[in-house]
Design an enzyme around this catalytic site. Structure first.
Site, PDB file in Angstrom:
ATOM      1  N   ASP A  83       0.875  -1.165   0.000  1.00 49.02           N
ATOM      2  CA  ASP A  83       0.000   0.000   0.000  1.00 49.02           C
ATOM      3  C   ASP A  83       0.920   1.225   0.000  1.00 49.02           C
ATOM      4  O   ASP A  83       2.123   1.122   0.278  1.00 49.02           O
ATOM      5  CB  ASP A  83      -0.939   0.005   1.210  1.00 49.02           C
ATOM      6  CG  ASP A  83      -2.138   0.938   0.982  1.00 49.02           C
ATOM      7  OD1 ASP A  83      -2.076   1.760   0.039  1.00 49.02           O
ATOM      8  OD2 ASP A  83      -3.116   0.863   1.735  1.00 49.02           O
TER       9      ASP A  83
HETATM   10  C1  BGC Z   1      -4.974   3.414   0.038  1.00 47.40           C
HETATM   11  C2  BGC Z   1      -5.089   2.390  -1.072  1.00 47.40           C
HETATM   12  C3  BGC Z   1      -4.929   3.059  -2.404  1.00 47.40           C
HETATM   13  C4  BGC Z   1      -3.600   3.783  -2.440  1.00 47.40           C
HETATM   14  C5  BGC Z   1      -3.334   4.481  -3.746  1.00 47.40           C
HETATM   15  C6  BGC Z   1      -3.732   4.258  -0.098  1.00 47.40           C
HETATM   16  O1  BGC Z   1      -3.771   5.348   0.772  1.00 47.40           O
HETATM   17  O2  BGC Z   1      -4.970   2.766   1.285  1.00 47.40           O
HETATM   18  O3  BGC Z   1      -6.340   1.752  -0.994  1.00 47.40           O
HETATM   19  O4  BGC Z   1      -5.026   2.125  -3.428  1.00 47.40           O
HETATM   20  O5  BGC Z   1      -3.589   4.760  -1.405  1.00 47.40           O
HETATM   21  O6  BGC Z   1      -4.171   5.564  -3.910  1.00 47.40           O
END
Ligand code: BGC
Length: 768
Positions: free
Chosen positions: A292
């Site tokens: 993530d």
């Molecule tokens: C989120 C993810 C997301 C990623 C990219 C993160 O803050 O937890 O779900 O895909 O950002 O935007």
């Protein structure tokens, strides 16, 4: 030698590099194939191995770390640095001299999240469809709908230059206040896994990758980047991993995103057991694992654990990996293995394949699909005296801010930049209802003023602030009760990434309660009905106000076609067939995880004990006989159905799966769809839940009097429990029943069976 070859490829690649950008067309098929990695007829594994074998150490390090969020200053000049699709979440590094373009990744579960406009392209827009939130899609209990929605998102991604969608979100609704529950499917892992698998199949049918997230046990937003989830292996496997396992096996996703949190002391992105032993060795996952965004602490540990790609990518990560390989802290073979996994997916991406990207997706067709999906996911919670459907043409008094300013989805990365949104006021008007225009004007004025007075956000990531509900004067409500036929009252809630919901949001505010009381007494005094529309992404308390109203339609956060879909269901054009995939408890404190949520110390938690074990959602409420407001699986219809067992095949001790056939007959007056649910019930033993969903099916639209026979296949492993002592999935000896049910509390038939001796289903790699 390598240098000479590289120079040749470099010249060739640069000459075609302008074609890889957004909307880029055909890769030059006439380009001669020089190296195995360029040969599309070879298996991707072989091409990936060949590609990585030609990379320098620096190139490999850059390849396993994304291009960052704007900070790409340290990229060697042979690599491209453009963020190709504005508004996308991230990209891998392009390797220009190898002819390898960047792979573009965009959020998210409710639609493709990119910027709708691009610099220098004033004439063109890149709007994506805002579909209903994931929990609403799941409320349809219709896997083919999820597949259709996934296909549409895949088409949009393909058309707009995106290679991978960062969805589906698959975490479990462990607690009612979870800020991102709207993005996830259910409190139940079977629903979660089946919905996710179908969505993945849809997206990937378009040659676009899907990415399961957030693996694993990422069930809250409070301190999400550091919180340590302390959970038993049994609960982990039966509740928090099961959905991922189903989606990996049945969806074959290109990627999995490791979660921010720790599991039992280790960051998920540094967790070898989770990422390698379970995901790859046990379940056979062969795709790419990415972090993530900015997750974890130690890039070397992440590489070793099997986290192939670090996103969005930072200079610190590149420097650490380079130093670690040079100084012996990271075996280059590990880097090669991970780079090969990245290469395999990148080489298979639409950008690298140079596929034709359609000029524009069919946004009109996708709007219709968003509308259909929203009608399928609405859940009719109450319908006293057949209040609904409402005849089009009726005079409607619309109360509630979100009647005019509808909430179509949650905030954060799951928020889609939609082209438009239809409010209930607009949707009902379009359907022929006479929405009281004076009340509408007053609301619009109130909303404008209240919004202007909202305090500014302190941080960009804070969820949108909602304005307070307008508590109309009694005389005005009385007047409206005289001049209209029916009252529609919306209750609105929004939540999103970065924060869990506050306790207050679970309850109705004093303004909301007062409004409901006034509307209820004024309209009922005139013999007129009151209908509530719940425009929410998370569950709320309902039992202390529901007696005031005649009907309640749960419309969730229904995407851009909100108002049209609401009118479809209110008018009876579509008969509601959604069922809850998460319990509405009487109070959030009734949920066993409340004793532990959001962790300790309470004000700034470092760890959260999953002390409730497997007793999540209905598993707990049914086992402990705890009353709820609306149970898992619940939902009303405008018609009635009869369910009858039509056949069972299979024997638990002998066969890999059981098959049930159920005959569903529409016994009412209007067409409709029914959901058949099958639960495994067992006599209470130890800490096992008394009831677990093991299968479900949804009928097509059945005309009055018509029947359909649905088949439900139940693999034997769905009947198993995890035995920590034996490190195995087993079916204990005992007496069982398979119940054919309309909800977790409404059984209409049951099939008893006994298991004479403990059945061993599968061994696992233990978590130590
Ligand atoms: C989120 C993810 C997301 C990623 C990219 C993160 O803050 O937890 O779900 O895909 O950002 O935007």
């Amino acid at each position: 030698m390598k240098r000479v070859l590289c120079f040749f490829v470099c010249v060739m690649a640069l000459s075609t590099s302008s074609l890889w950008g957004a909307g880029g067309k055909e890769h030059t098929s006439s380009a001669p194939v020089v190296f195995p990695y360029e040969d599309p007829s070879l298996p991707l594994d072989e091409r990936a191995r060949d590609l990585v074998s030609r990379m320098s150490l620096e190139e490999k390090v850059y390849f396993v770390v994304g291009t960052g969020m704007g900070n790409v200053a340290f990229a060697p000049s042979i690599m491209g640095t453009d963020r190709i699709v504005p508004g996308a979440a991230g990209t891998t590094f392009p390797l220009l001299h190898f002819g390898i373009p960047a792979m573009v990744m965009a959020d998210g579960p409710a639609g493709v999240r990119i910027s709708p406009v691009r610099e220098g392209e004033e004439e063109k827009t890149y709007y994506c469809t805002a579909f209903p939130i994931a929990r609403m899609l799941a409320s349809s209990w219709d896997t083919s709908l999820l597949e259709e929605v996934g296909t549409a998102m895949g088409e949009e991604a393909l058309a707009y230059g995106v290679d991978m969608i960062l969805a589906p979100g698959m975490n479990i609704h462990r607690h009612p206040l979870g800020g991102r529950n709207f993005e996830y499917y259910s409190e139940d892992p079977l629903i979660t896994g089946k919905m996710a698998a179908a969505f993945v199949r849809g997206v990937q049918s378009q040659g676009i990758g899907a990415c399961l997230k957030h693996y694993a046990a990422n069930n809250q937003e409070t301190n999400r980047m550091s919180i340590d989830t302390v959970v038993s292996e049994k609960a982990l496997r039966e509740i928090y991993l099961r959905g991922f396992e189903i989606a990996v096996k049945e969806g074959q996703p290109w990627a999995v995103m490791s979660a921010y949190n720790k599991v039992n002391g280790l960051y998920c992105s540094e967790h070898h057991w989770l990422l390698t032993e379970v995901l790859r060795n046990e379940w056979g996952f062969s795709g790419l694992v990415m972090t993530d965004w900015f997750a974890g602490k130690d890039p070397v540990a992440q590489m070793k654990a099997g986290n192939d790609l670090l996103m969005p990518g930072t200079p610190f990560q590149r420097a650490s990996l380079l130093a670690a390989v040079k100084e012996g802290g990271l075996d280059e073979e590990v880097l090669d293995r991970n780079a090969e996994r990245v290469a395999r997916i990148v080489l298979g991406s639409a950008s690298a394949r140079g596929v034709e990207r359609p000029e524009a997706p069919d946004l009109e067709a996708h709007s219709l699909l968003a509308r259909k999906a929203a009608t399928e996911g609405m859940v009719l919670l109450k319908n006293e005296g057949n209040t609904l459907p409402l005849d089009p043409g009726l005079r409607v008094a619309g109360f509630g801010v979100s009647f005019y300013d509808v909430i179509i989805g949650g905030t954060g990365s799951g928020d889609v930049n939609e082209a438009y949104r239809i409010s209930p006021a607009e949707g009902l008007t379009a359907a022929g209802y006479q929405v009281d225009s004076d009340l509408k004007e007053r609301y619009l004025h109130y909303i404008e003023e209240a919004k202007a007075n909202l305090p500014p956000k302190k941080n960009w990531w804070e969820p949108e602030k909602r304005i307070a509900e307008w508590d109309l004067p009694e005389e005005m409500v009385d007047l409206l009760a005289s001049r209209t036929d029916v009252a529609l009252v919306t209750i609105g809630r929004i939540s999103g990434e970065f924060a869990d919901r506050s306790r207050e949001e679970f309850y109705l505010s004093s303004e909301e309660k007062s409004l409901l009381r006034k509307v209820s007494s004024a309209f009922h005094a005139k013999g007129k009905k009151v209908v509530v529309l719940l425009n929410i992404g998370g569950v709320i308390k309902v039992d202390d106000w529901r007696d005031l109203v005649d009907a309640i339609l749960l419309v969730w956060e229904p995407g851009q076609e909100a108002g049209h879909a609401i009118a479809d269901v209110l008018s009876g054009r579509v008969n509601p067939s959604g069922r809850l995939t998460t319990t509405f408890p009487l109070d959030y404190e009734d949920v066993p995880s409340s004793s532990y949520f959001p962790g300790t110390p309470m004000d700034n938690p470092e760890r959260v004990e999953y002390g409730e074990g497997v007793m999540v959602g209905y598993r707990y409420f049914v086992t402990d006989n705890v009353p709820v407001a609306y149970e898992f699986g619940y939902g009303l219809s405008y018609t009635t159905f009869d369910l009858a067992l039509a056949g069972v095949e299979g024997e638990v001790t002998r066969d890999e799966e059981l098959r049930l056939r159920v005959e569903v007959t529409n016994t009412g007056d209007v067409p409709g769809r029914e959901v058949v649910q099958v639960y495994l019930e067992r006599d209470l033993v130890g800490d096992e839940p008394a009831k677990v969903l093991v299968g479900f099916a949804k009928t097509e639209i059945l005309e009055p009097g018509a029947s359909e026979r649905v088949e439900i296949r139940i693999p034997r492993e769905y009947l198993a429990v995890f035995d920590e002592g034996a490190d195995a999935w087993i079916i204990p000896a005992g007496d069982y029943r398979l119940t054919i049910s309309k909800s977790s509390l409404m059984d209409v038939g049951s099939i008893p069976f006994s298991v004479g001796h403990r059945v061993h289903v599968a061994d696992v790699i233990p978590l130590d």
